[in-house]
Scaffold this motif. Structure first.
Motif, PDB file in Angstrom:
ATOM      1  N   ASN A 293       4.145   1.371  -7.083  1.00  0.00           N
ATOM      2  CA  ASN A 293       4.867   0.175  -7.427  1.00  0.00           C
ATOM      3  C   ASN A 293       6.339   0.764  -7.795  1.00  0.00           C
ATOM      4  OD1 ASN A 293       5.280  -2.874  -8.617  1.00  0.00           O
ATOM      5  ND2 ASN A 293       4.521  -1.565 -10.854  1.00  0.00           N
ATOM      6  N   GLN A 295      10.059  -0.126  -8.755  1.00  0.00           N
ATOM      7  CA  GLN A 295      10.834  -1.287  -9.685  1.00  0.00           C
ATOM      8  C   GLN A 295      12.647  -0.986  -9.681  1.00  0.00           C
ATOM      9  OE1 GLN A 295       7.728  -0.562 -12.450  1.00  0.00           O
ATOM     10  NE2 GLN A 295       8.350  -2.732 -13.446  1.00  0.00           N
ATOM     11  N   GLN A 300      10.141  -5.913  -8.070  1.00  0.00           N
ATOM     12  CA  GLN A 300       8.853  -4.735  -7.884  1.00  0.00           C
ATOM     13  C   GLN A 300       7.944  -4.906  -6.619  1.00  0.00           C
ATOM     14  OE1 GLN A 300       6.147  -3.727 -11.130  1.00  0.00           O
ATOM     15  NE2 GLN A 300       6.113  -6.233 -12.152  1.00  0.00           N
TER      16      GLN A 300
END
Length: 338
Positions: A293, A295, A300
């Protein structure tokens, strides 16, 4: 739609996906069996998404390498899974404004991600490529990968250009079942590619995407040139499909949807893949789930990837049923705000 002939000309002389303002040339919408476009993305600053994702599957281990340029950030990632022990290690590296992240405009060109903590290099040569990856510490261990990947002349790929609502679009090349040899060293442990049972897959993607996006993709390869590529989400409502099967290395494009569904909400529950025409009837049994993930502030791309085995049957163009027994592959699901 694009025709299916390979064009052996320099990238600069290939037909261009976009005009000089970065607008999609509509004559290129559709699919072909070979990459034949220059996918440079002029204009659209801040909205462009470019990536090369490699996945290596062997009976003993799996390696996933991602190199992405999202304009405002470059992203490199390595993930290794020992299928026998269940050990998994991962490393992700961000580069502001994609410094050190060199991605080409066609799928058959060399590319590299350069950072002191992660180096990925793909050196393309006629009919083959060399893949090298070095990470001084991934899960506390140094990683060193040296692989050779063969591009058989007869092997077709899925090359698709899909328009999105508004001015967005995506071009991809899905190359599945590329024979792979070589070695991987993780700390004190050495791994090699089992001849005839080790395959590489490339997902080459270049596009201008909406802020909120989602997609699911599944792929596998097995000895004898049996392979599959399936996806949904990003092609919805376009009338286009990336779904394809390979029999003896020959590609069969599937214009109809293939449904990809988890049987329960459990992390390692089985998945079913099926098509209304009966060509695809598979069960995917995951061995391990990997979450990534990356970000940047509110932006994201939340990806879940499951690695495991496919079992079931496919229907060949001749009508015969072709069994799939423990074919190595993966399913990935991404929800992005980017």
């Amino acid at each position: 739609p694009m025709n299916s002939q390979a064009i052996a000309v320099p990238p600069a002389l290939l037909p261009r996906l976009c005009d000089s303002r970065g607008q999609l040339d509509p004559q290129h919408i559709g699919w072909s069996r070979r990459p034949q476009l220059n996918c440079a993305l002029p204009g659209n600053l801040g909205r462009r998404k470019r990536w090369n994702h490699w996945c290596i599957t062997t009976p003993q281990w799996t390696l996933s390498l991602t190199q992405a340029d999202l304009d405002y950030v470059g992203y490199g990632a390595a993930y290794f899974l020992d299928l026998q022990t269940g050990q998994a290690v991962a490393h992700t590296q961000m580069r502001p404004f994609a410094r050190g992240c060199r991605l080409p405009d066609t799928p058959l060109q060399s590319h590299a991600f350069e950072h002191p903590q992660l180096q990925i290099r793909i050196d393309e040569q006629p009919g083959r490529l060399r893949l090298n990856c070095v990470a001084p510490s991934i899960g506390g261990h140094p990683l060193h990968v040296e692989l050779e990947i063969i591009r058989p002349r007869h092997l077709d790929s899925v090359n698709l250009v899909v328009p999105f609502a508004g001015k967005g679009f995506h071009a991809c090349s899905r190359q599945i079942g590329l024979p792979c040899t070589g070695n991987l060293q993780l700390g004190d442990n050495s791994y090699s590619c089992e001849s005839g049972h080790s395959f590489a897959a490339l997902d080459f993607g270049r596009g201008v995407w909406p802020f909120n996006s989602h997609w699911t993709r599944a792929a596998f390869a097995a000895p004898g040139g049996i392979a599959g590529n399936f996806g949904d989400g990003w092609t919805d409502h376009s009338g286009l499909s990336e779904n394809a099967l390979w029999f003896g290395g020959e590609l069969l494009h599937l214009p109809h949807p293939v449904h990809i569904k988890a049987s329960t909400g459990d992390e390692l529950s089985n998945w079913r893949l099926s098509s209304a025409d009966g060509r695809v009837a598979l069960t995917f049994s995951p061995h391990k789930q990997h979450r990534a993930n990356p970000q940047v502030g509110p932006l994201q791309a939340n990806t879940q990837q499951w690695f495991g085995r496919f079992d079931g049957a496919l229907r060949a163009p001749s009508g015969e049923s072709v069994p799939v027994n423990g074919a190595l592959g993966w399913i990935g699901s991404t929800v992005a705000r980017w």
